[in-house]
Design an enzyme around this catalytic site. Structure first.
Site, mmCIF file in Angstrom:
data_model
loop_
_atom_site.group_PDB
_atom_site.id
_atom_site.type_symbol
_atom_site.label_atom_id
_atom_site.label_comp_id
_atom_site.label_asym_id
_atom_site.label_seq_id
_atom_site.Cartn_x
_atom_site.Cartn_y
_atom_site.Cartn_z
ATOM 1 N N SER A 34 99.265 33.566 29.092
ATOM 2 C CA SER A 34 97.430 33.501 28.910
ATOM 3 C C SER A 34 97.080 34.094 27.805
ATOM 4 O O SER A 34 97.140 33.606 26.752
ATOM 5 C CB SER A 34 97.039 34.362 30.889
ATOM 6 N N GLU A 37 99.962 25.147 28.406
ATOM 7 C CA GLU A 37 99.257 25.613 29.675
ATOM 8 C C GLU A 37 98.514 25.850 30.265
ATOM 9 O O GLU A 37 97.340 25.856 28.854
ATOM 10 C CB GLU A 37 100.383 26.109 30.524
ATOM 11 N N HIS A 65 100.577 29.546 34.854
ATOM 12 C CA HIS A 65 99.919 30.917 36.449
ATOM 13 C C HIS A 65 100.553 30.254 37.120
ATOM 14 O O HIS A 65 99.804 30.224 38.047
ATOM 15 C CB HIS A 65 98.572 31.078 36.003
#
Length: 318
Positions: A112, A213, A287
């Site tokens: 992330s 992502e 995630h």
């Protein structure tokens, strides 16, 4: 570009914990994560400022960077795990001692917001780092068998990870463009990838397999970021493209009976399909509880015709 691999993790090694971005909402998540690591046979050292709080950051920029620098310099520490992402990793890049990282190569893992650190480390040192779970996910509620097995394969095994399989066989890999591609793995969170453009840490995609992502991002914002990457020449230079699960990347307001906006799939096809670069969408690289750990900077092979990504090179050394 040179490539440095960290030593393989083994039982009895010491793991250092740092918080380069946001603080854990529940401090008990850290306690639970440490217990899990200890049950697996590892020793743990916690950075001085891991539980610090500076608004939405886990301490000041200098404090968070200091913990990262000290963990790389500490001879007792064999690997470095982050608590979580959130926000703030890009803020500490100017305080990171990249020479110390290059001279003391160790496993570094997170995802992330941690993408900013991965890209900077990969570009400035050549160290293979790992896109994978943080300490917030090391507890029985979050730690699925898939996540654990993929983590162990990446960090403890002397073999390459091999195929990144779906955790749930009922899920679907969408083939955007068929074909085959081979190249080093690079990527992470799309927002953070875009944030490196125009900086000394700018992502390099030429001849590489780019994966990205995202989380909680409307398709029009994804459109904006993919347009940014295309305008910067990053999408079209990639050998292959892998889009991970993008959780809740849907319009916030819509009429289910009469949708009047692009879906994420529409956006991906609009930007990627005309490039005729092998590309797929849907692997567990984001995630999601079933998060696969990916070594960055190692050789990967994408067979987009059948929807498979294979990591061909081990990310560690013995």
């Amino acid at each position: 570009m040179k490539k440095i691999k960290p030593a393989r993790l083994k039982k009895g090694d010491t793991i250092g914990i740092v918080a380069p971005a946001s603080p854990l909402y529940n401090k008990s998540d850290l306690v639970r994560g440490i217990r899990t690591l200890e049950e697996w046979g590892f020793k743990v050292i916690v950075g001085e400022h891991v539980n610090a709080r500076y608004e939405y950051l886990a301490g000041t920029d200098e404090q968070r960077a200091q913990d990262v620098n000290l963990m790389f310099k500490d001879d007792r520490v064999d690997a470095i795990f982050v608590t979580q992402g959130g926000y703030g990793s890009a803020r500490i890049l100017r305080y990171i001692d990249f020479d110390a990282i290059e001279q003391n190569p160790k496993i570094f893992i997170g995802y992330s917001d941690i993408t900013a650190l991965h890209l900077a480390i990969q570009k400035l040192t050549g160290l293979v780092s790992f896109h994978g779970p943080g300490m917030a996910g090391f507890n029985p509620e979050e730690l699925t068998e898939y996540r654990k097995n993929q983590l162990f394969k990446a960090l403890l095994s002397s073999e390459s990870i091999g195929e990144i399989e779906l955790a749930d066989k009922k899920k679907w890999i969408n083939i955007i463009n068929p074909g085959e591609a081979r190249g080093e793995m690079v990527g992470g969170n799309l927002t953070l990838i875009c944030s490196t453009l125009g900086t000394p840490y700018e992502i390099e995609t030429e001849g590489k397999i780019l994966f990205f992502e995202e989380l909680d991002t409307e398709p029009w914002v994804m459109d904006h970021m993919l347009s940014h990457l295309l305008n910067a020449g990053k999408l079209q230079k990639a050998a292959g493209i892998v889009v991970g699960e993008c959780k809740d990347c849907e319009p916030y307001k819509h009429n289910p009976g009469f949708p009047v906006t692009f879906s994420l799939e529409d956006i991906l096809e609009e930007y990627i399909k005309p490039l005729q670069i092998p590309a797929i969408y849907g692997l567990p690289l984001g995630h999601t509880k079933d998060l696969a750990t990916i070594p960055l900077g190692v050789q990967g092979f994408l067979d987009a015709t059948i929807g498979k990504l294979i990591i061909e090179e081990c990310g560690t050394r013995s």
